[in-house]
Design a protein around this motif. Structure first.
Motif, short mmCIF file in Angstrom:
data_model
loop_
_atom_site.label_atom_id
_atom_site.label_comp_id
_atom_site.label_asym_id
_atom_site.label_seq_id
_atom_site.Cartn_x
_atom_site.Cartn_y
_atom_site.Cartn_z
N SER A 194 0.83 -1.21 0.00
CA SER A 194 0.00 0.00 0.00
C SER A 194 0.86 1.26 0.00
CB SER A 194 -0.89 0.01 1.25
OG SER A 194 -1.86 1.03 1.15
N ASP A 195 0.25 2.37 -0.33
CA ASP A 195 0.87 3.70 -0.19
C ASP A 195 2.30 3.77 -0.73
OD1 ASP A 195 -1.18 5.47 1.53
OD2 ASP A 195 -1.33 3.38 2.10
N ILE A 196 2.41 3.59 -2.02
CA ILE A 196 3.71 3.64 -2.70
C ILE A 196 4.16 5.10 -2.86
CG2 ILE A 196 4.90 3.08 -4.87
CD1 ILE A 196 2.62 0.80 -5.05
N HIS A 197 3.19 5.96 -3.13
CA HIS A 197 3.44 7.41 -3.16
C HIS A 197 4.62 7.84 -4.02
CE1 HIS A 197 0.21 8.76 -0.68
NE2 HIS A 197 0.48 7.89 0.27
N SER A 198 4.63 7.38 -5.26
CA SER A 198 5.64 7.83 -6.25
C SER A 198 7.08 7.61 -5.79
CB SER A 198 5.45 9.32 -6.58
OG SER A 198 4.16 9.56 -7.07
N GLY A 254 -3.80 1.00 -2.70
CA GLY A 254 -3.92 2.35 -3.25
C GLY A 254 -2.88 3.36 -2.81
N ASP A 255 -3.07 4.60 -3.28
CA ASP A 255 -2.09 5.69 -3.17
C ASP A 255 -0.78 5.32 -3.88
OD1 ASP A 255 -3.67 7.62 -2.14
OD2 ASP A 255 -2.72 7.74 -0.18
N LEU A 256 -0.92 5.18 -5.18
CA LEU A 256 0.25 4.91 -6.03
C LEU A 256 1.07 6.19 -6.16
CD1 LEU A 256 -1.61 3.05 -8.95
CD2 LEU A 256 -0.87 2.15 -6.74
N ASN A 298 -6.76 8.11 -1.72
CA ASN A 298 -7.17 9.52 -1.74
C ASN A 298 -6.24 10.39 -2.59
OD1 ASN A 298 -5.33 8.99 0.43
ND2 ASN A 298 -5.82 10.96 1.36
N HIS A 299 -4.93 10.09 -2.58
CA HIS A 299 -4.00 10.88 -3.41
C HIS A 299 -4.22 10.57 -4.89
CE1 HIS A 299 -1.13 12.63 -0.37
NE2 HIS A 299 -1.89 11.86 0.37
N ASP A 300 -4.52 9.30 -5.20
CA ASP A 300 -4.83 8.94 -6.60
C ASP A 300 -6.06 9.72 -7.06
OD1 ASP A 300 -2.83 6.94 -6.37
OD2 ASP A 300 -4.29 5.52 -5.56
N VAL A 332 -9.33 -2.34 0.53
CA VAL A 332 -9.69 -0.92 0.36
C VAL A 332 -8.48 -0.07 0.73
CG1 VAL A 332 -12.16 -1.20 0.90
CG2 VAL A 332 -10.55 -0.73 2.75
N HIS A 333 -8.58 1.24 0.46
CA HIS A 333 -7.51 2.14 0.89
C HIS A 333 -7.74 2.59 2.34
CE1 HIS A 333 -4.27 4.98 0.70
NE2 HIS A 333 -5.06 5.98 1.01
N GLY A 334 -8.91 3.18 2.59
CA GLY A 334 -9.17 3.79 3.90
C GLY A 334 -9.83 2.84 4.88
N GLY A 356 -4.77 0.51 3.99
CA GLY A 356 -3.53 1.27 4.14
C GLY A 356 -3.89 2.63 4.73
N HIS A 357 -3.48 3.70 4.06
CA HIS A 357 -3.90 5.08 4.33
C HIS A 357 -3.22 5.75 5.54
CE1 HIS A 357 -6.39 8.52 3.68
NE2 HIS A 357 -7.36 8.24 4.52
N THR A 358 -3.08 5.04 6.68
CA THR A 358 -2.44 5.69 7.84
C THR A 358 -0.91 5.56 7.78
OG1 THR A 358 -2.41 3.69 9.21
CG2 THR A 358 -4.40 5.06 9.32
N HIS A 359 -0.41 4.69 6.92
CA HIS A 359 1.03 4.41 6.78
C HIS A 359 1.62 3.75 8.04
CE1 HIS A 359 1.67 7.59 3.35
NE2 HIS A 359 0.44 7.11 3.35
N GLN A 360 0.76 3.14 8.85
CA GLN A 360 1.23 2.46 10.07
C GLN A 360 0.65 1.05 10.11
OE1 GLN A 360 -0.01 5.05 13.24
NE2 GLN A 360 1.54 6.58 12.76
ZN ZN Z 1 -1.08 7.48 1.68
#
Ligand code: ZN
Length: 245
Positions: A7-11, A35-37, A62-64, A114-116, A147-151
């Motif tokens: 999750s949360d790869i964020h570029s 999500g959050d690629l 959400n960033h996507d 899901v993401h959130g 994912g989403h919280t990064h924790q």
């Molecule tokens: Zn994120």
């Protein structure tokens, strides 16, 4: 069947290729992404293309959603918004249409991705035990990955009771999925971990033996920081990668 959930790869391409190398060694049948690629980091196209090339099935984050106009940029804090504007400038129309095609949730048998959260697939953060409890009660599936919280976090609740417990999973810790419980499992973040460990995080799920194991991979953080500085991404985002916060 063995799957990897990321999750949360964020570029963050450096972090992404490092975990993919590790996942390949672990010989999984399929990779899913919560999500959050894109957002925050310097390489949105390279990350989206790696998702496509490896047939990774992802939901939308959400960033996507912000990159293709489904989420309002003003909902994000200043540094996130600045990075999103830079990501928006960099990303190709082809990769935008790919992100636009991502579903809000994926259901495989008794597993929800899901993401959130189960109730608010894209935007809700599951930090508190109350939010986790409210969501798990409404969840039709037995297990949810998010994912989403990064924790990274594991929340479980006995089906016959209605009280749950949070476990913070450490590296290589194996969680056994017990049929009497429901689970919400946050797999942490590949590209911007925020649990005090700067290494990329992901989970391996053995669907036959019903176990989940968390993995951490060190990657070349300074290379990403250099790329970020060359694009004038906010210093706060550059620094936080080092500390994993
Ligand atoms: Zn994120």
């Amino acid at each position: 069947m063995k799957i990897a959930v990321i999750s949360d790869i964020h570029s963050n391409y450096e972090a992404f290729i490092s975990i993919l190398d590790e996942i390949k060694k672990l010989k999984v049948d399929k990779i899913y992404c919560c999500g959050d690629l894109v957002g925050y980091g310097p390489d949105p196209n390279e990350c989206v293309e790696l998702i496509r090339k490896n047939n990774i099935v992802s939901v939308v984050g959400n960033h996507d959603a912000a990159v293709f106009g489904k989420a309002d940029l003003n909902w994000f804090r200043e540094e996130a918004k600045e990075a999103l504007l830079i990501n928006k400038e960099l990303i190709t129309p082809e990769n935008i249409s790919f992100i636009k095609s991502l579903e809000e949730n994926i259901v495989i048998n008794d597993v929800l991705i899901v993401h959130g959260s189960p109730l608010d697939n894209i935007f809700e953060y599951l930090f508190s035990i109350n939010a986790l409890h409210r969501n798990i009660r409404c969840m039709k599936e037995r297990v949810c990955f998010c994912g989403h919280t990064h924790q990274p976090l594991v929340y479980f609740e006995k089906i016959s009771l209605s009280t749950g417990e949070i476990v913070i999973p450490t590296e290589k810790k194996q969680i056994v999925i017990d049929d009497r419980y429901k689970y919400i499992i946050n797999v942490g973040s590949v590209g911007q971990p925020r649990d005090g460990d700067n290494r990329a995080c992901f989970a391996i799920v053995d669907l036959d033996n019903k176990t989940v194991t968390f993995h951490r991979v060190a990657y070349n953080i300074s290379a990403v920081q250099q790329r970020m500085r060359s694009l004038y991404l906010p210093e706060f985002l550059i620094k936080r990668l080092e500390f994993g916060i």
